[in-house]
Scaffold this motif. Structure first.
Motif, mmCIF file in Angstrom:
data_model
loop_
_atom_site.group_PDB
_atom_site.id
_atom_site.type_symbol
_atom_site.label_atom_id
_atom_site.label_comp_id
_atom_site.label_asym_id
_atom_site.label_seq_id
_atom_site.Cartn_x
_atom_site.Cartn_y
_atom_site.Cartn_z
ATOM 1 N N SER A 34 -2.514 -0.613 -7.573
ATOM 2 C CA SER A 34 -3.138 -0.318 -8.799
ATOM 3 C C SER A 34 -4.029 1.300 -9.178
ATOM 4 C CB SER A 34 -4.808 0.146 -7.301
ATOM 5 O OG SER A 34 -4.378 0.511 -6.145
ATOM 6 N N VAL A 35 -2.817 2.218 -8.747
ATOM 7 C CA VAL A 35 -2.979 3.306 -9.099
ATOM 8 C C VAL A 35 -1.441 2.531 -10.807
ATOM 9 C CG1 VAL A 35 -1.379 5.160 -8.729
ATOM 10 C CG2 VAL A 35 -2.123 4.643 -7.182
ATOM 11 N N ASP A 70 -4.902 2.586 1.811
ATOM 12 C CA ASP A 70 -5.038 1.407 1.413
ATOM 13 C C ASP A 70 -4.425 1.390 0.204
ATOM 14 O OD1 ASP A 70 -5.077 1.056 4.060
ATOM 15 O OD2 ASP A 70 -7.527 1.292 4.029
ATOM 16 N N THR A 71 -5.046 2.758 -0.676
ATOM 17 C CA THR A 71 -4.421 2.460 -1.802
ATOM 18 C C THR A 71 -2.918 1.178 -2.560
ATOM 19 O OG1 THR A 71 -6.200 3.884 -2.689
ATOM 20 C CG2 THR A 71 -5.072 3.183 -4.673
ATOM 21 N N THR A 72 -2.598 0.154 -3.026
ATOM 22 C CA THR A 72 -2.214 0.114 -3.591
ATOM 23 C C THR A 72 -0.343 0.194 -4.557
ATOM 24 O OG1 THR A 72 -2.310 -1.832 -5.025
ATOM 25 C CG2 THR A 72 -2.149 -2.901 -3.108
ATOM 26 N N GLN A 75 -4.532 2.609 -12.940
ATOM 27 C CA GLN A 75 -5.345 3.761 -12.903
ATOM 28 C C GLN A 75 -5.323 4.220 -13.874
ATOM 29 O OE1 GLN A 75 -7.699 6.759 -10.216
ATOM 30 N NE2 GLN A 75 -5.990 5.220 -9.106
ATOM 31 N N SER A 81 -6.507 10.089 -8.231
ATOM 32 C CA SER A 81 -6.527 9.726 -6.875
ATOM 33 C C SER A 81 -5.878 8.801 -5.806
ATOM 34 C CB SER A 81 -8.107 10.188 -6.611
ATOM 35 O OG SER A 81 -8.384 11.550 -7.359
ATOM 36 N N MET A 82 -5.808 8.208 -4.517
ATOM 37 C CA MET A 82 -5.390 8.016 -3.874
ATOM 38 C C MET A 82 -5.616 7.665 -2.222
ATOM 39 S SD MET A 82 -1.148 7.962 -4.415
ATOM 40 C CE MET A 82 -0.085 9.406 -4.037
ATOM 41 N N THR A 83 -5.340 6.409 -1.957
ATOM 42 C CA THR A 83 -6.031 6.330 -0.360
ATOM 43 C C THR A 83 -4.792 5.473 0.165
ATOM 44 O OG1 THR A 83 -7.205 4.411 -0.042
ATOM 45 C CG2 THR A 83 -8.300 6.789 -0.418
ATOM 46 N N ASP A 131 -2.778 9.838 1.717
ATOM 47 C CA ASP A 131 -4.225 9.855 0.888
ATOM 48 C C ASP A 131 -3.440 10.756 0.177
ATOM 49 O OD1 ASP A 131 -5.706 7.871 2.254
ATOM 50 O OD2 ASP A 131 -5.887 10.024 3.774
ATOM 51 N N LYS A 169 1.013 -1.252 -0.336
ATOM 52 C CA LYS A 169 0.178 -0.293 -0.227
ATOM 53 C C LYS A 169 0.758 0.765 -0.122
ATOM 54 C CE LYS A 169 -3.878 -2.532 2.432
ATOM 55 N NZ LYS A 169 -4.686 -2.505 4.043
ATOM 56 N N SER A 221 -3.215 12.830 -4.558
ATOM 57 C CA SER A 221 -3.671 12.967 -6.231
ATOM 58 C C SER A 221 -2.792 13.754 -6.528
ATOM 59 C CB SER A 221 -5.156 13.501 -6.139
ATOM 60 O OG SER A 221 -4.949 14.597 -5.424
#
Length: 491
Positions: free
Chosen positions: A149-150, A144-146, A153, A140-142, A125, A121, A127
């Motif tokens: 996944s970014v 918990d975003t890996t 995206q 955008s990411m938090t 948080d 992760k 962007s």
């Protein structure tokens, strides 16, 4: 009403077996009709096989009717690691000199070292905005975003950029799919997430660069590593220290291969037609009935039917006529052409002669490949005219065909015989289809006869059961009277 069946209840006879055996004799005419129908279906399959073969040659002849099949150009590069080339139908023969000074590049941003596992992760948080050649996208990411996944995206953003991770050097990179000075890339990172998490930053927009080449001594720039000139596509693959030559010339190999393909297909057709029309059918092998198949193994059935299918097109008028017509159009010269290039023999194609008692090759074409290559190389237009020449005469004029090239002759002759086969078998792929074709009508007649015969056979079978049932009832009455008489005598 259904027939009442008393199968051997009084007499002890196996009535069903007796009637079945009696009906086998009665079914003989029906079996013959079914065998006739099966033969027609097999014959249809044979015709369909021949039509497929004729259509394949017709398709090749259709190509050979037009000059485009004889005017193809081929481009050859002296160094394909630097420049490869391919020619279109609009290409003209000629030579080109190319020196590659610089390849076109995409806009690229390489990040600093951030050795991570893509499955982990990002932990924050935030962007950032990516501006590419096809628009912009806010990523955008938090916490918990890996990282993975970014990355996905960005790659699904549709703005003409690709993000990847260099696991060897531990860094992220973003590049444009487009090349050249118009390809631009900028990362707007107001939150600092792009630089702190991914190590990516661009103080200003990054641009790609154009390819720089020298074509026939003329300096030129292109945004892509490919360009077209005079119907030739040039693909630039590397920088050169010296010139690379590209030669565009008529593709004589393609012409030779096309004619060789025709000769091979024609000879295969001759072999197949001869086999189909000269194989004599055997009266000993007829289509098997269902009852006969029940007592045989699958391998025995397959072998039997293979022999039963021999000779279905014995002395067939359409196929023998097709070979005769094709031979005639290939033997005749093309009127109006120079005498040194007005027949197939002028390019090395002749009919095989009878020799040494071998008749198998009669009707086949013989190809002198060396003579063909020489003719195509020395007189390509003459070879082309031999196949593509057209006539100004009315198609109904008796001299029309003699003035047309071999491509058109073959195409029209094959069309005639293909249509004859279609008229005989129809267009359905179902072997026993009932349609307006000749064989379809024959099957309809047989079906009608079979339907009538089946009705009559059912009536005969019902009659047999009635007769045996009457016998059983009579025996039952006789036994009853006998028992009564016996009881009276013993009292």
């Amino acid at each position: 009403m259904s027939t009442i069946k008393l199968s051997g209840m009084v007499s002890g006879l196996d009535t069903d077996t007796i009637i079945k055996q009696l009906m086998q004799v009665e079914r003989s005419p029906l079996n013959k009709l079914e065998q006739q129908k099966q033969k027609i279906a097999w014959k249809r399959d044979d015709y369909r096989e021949m039509n497929t073969m004729l259509t394949a040659i017709q398709s090749l002849a259709n190509q050979m009717r037009f000059s485009s099949s004889f005017t193809k150009q081929t481009a050859t590069s002296s160094d394909t690691s630097i420049v490869s080339a391919s020619s279109s139908s609009a290409a003209t023969s000629g030579g080109y000199s190319i020196k590659v000074d610089k390849l076109a590049s995409s806009a690229l941003v390489a990040g600093s070292n951030v050795a991570i596992d893509l499955k982990t992760k990002v932990g924050v948080d935030g962007s950032f905005e990516i501006v590419g050649s096809k628009g912009s996208k806010t990523i955008s990411m938090t916490a918990d975003t890996t990282y993975e996944s970014v990355l996905k995206q960005v790659n699904a953003s549709g703005i003409g950029v690709t993000m990847s991770y260099d696991s060897i050097n531990g860094r992220f990179m973003i590049g444009t799919s487009a090349t050249g000075v118009s390809a631009s890339l900028e990362i707007k990172d107001t939150s600092g997430a792009a630089s702190s998490v991914f190590g990516l930053s661009t103080p200003t927009a990054v641009k790609g660069s154009n390819a720089t080449i020298q074509l026939n001594g003329q300096s030129m720039e292109f945004e892509n590593n490919a360009f077209e000139f005079n119907g030739v596509r040039f693909d630039i693959k590397g920088v050169s220290t010296s010139t690379v030559s590209v030669t565009v010339a008529q593709d004589t190999t393609a012409i030779v291969d096309q004619i060789k393909s025709f000769v091979n297909q024609y000879n295969t057709l001759v072999d197949t037609v001869k086999s189909k029309t000269t194989s004599v059918p055997s009266r000993s092998y007829t289509p098997l009935t269902d009852e006969q198949k029940e007592s045989m193994k699958d391998s025995q059935i397959e072998l039997w039917e293979k022999k039963a299918k021999v000779g279905l097109l014995y002395k067939d008028d359409i196929l023998t006529s097709a070979l005769s017509s094709l031979r005639s159009v290939l033997l005749n010269k093309v009127s109006g052409l120079p005498s040194d290039m007005d027949s197939l023999s002028d390019i090395g194609i002749t009919f095989k002669a009878y020799s040494g008692g071998n008749s198998n090759d009669l009707g086949k074409l013989n190809l002198d490949e060396a003579k063909l290559k020489d003719a195509v190389t020395s007189n390509p237009d003459g070879v082309m005219n031999l196949f593509t020449r057209s006539s100004t005469l009315d198609p109904k004029d008796p001299n029309y065909q003699s003035e047309t090239g071999y491509g058109d002759r073959l195409y029209s002759t094959l069309s005639t015989h293909i249509n004859k086969i279609i008229k005989r078998i129809g267009t359905s792929t179902v072997s026993d289809a009932v349609d307006s074709s000749q064989l379809g009508k024959e099957i309809r007649t047989i079906n009608d006869s079979m339907s009538t015969l089946k009705t009559r056979l059912q009536a005969i079978e019902d009659r047999y059961y009635k007769q045996f049932t009457a016998m059983e009832l009579a025996l039952q009455k006789l036994n009853s009277k006998g028992s009564w008489i016996t009881s009276q005598l013993s009292s």
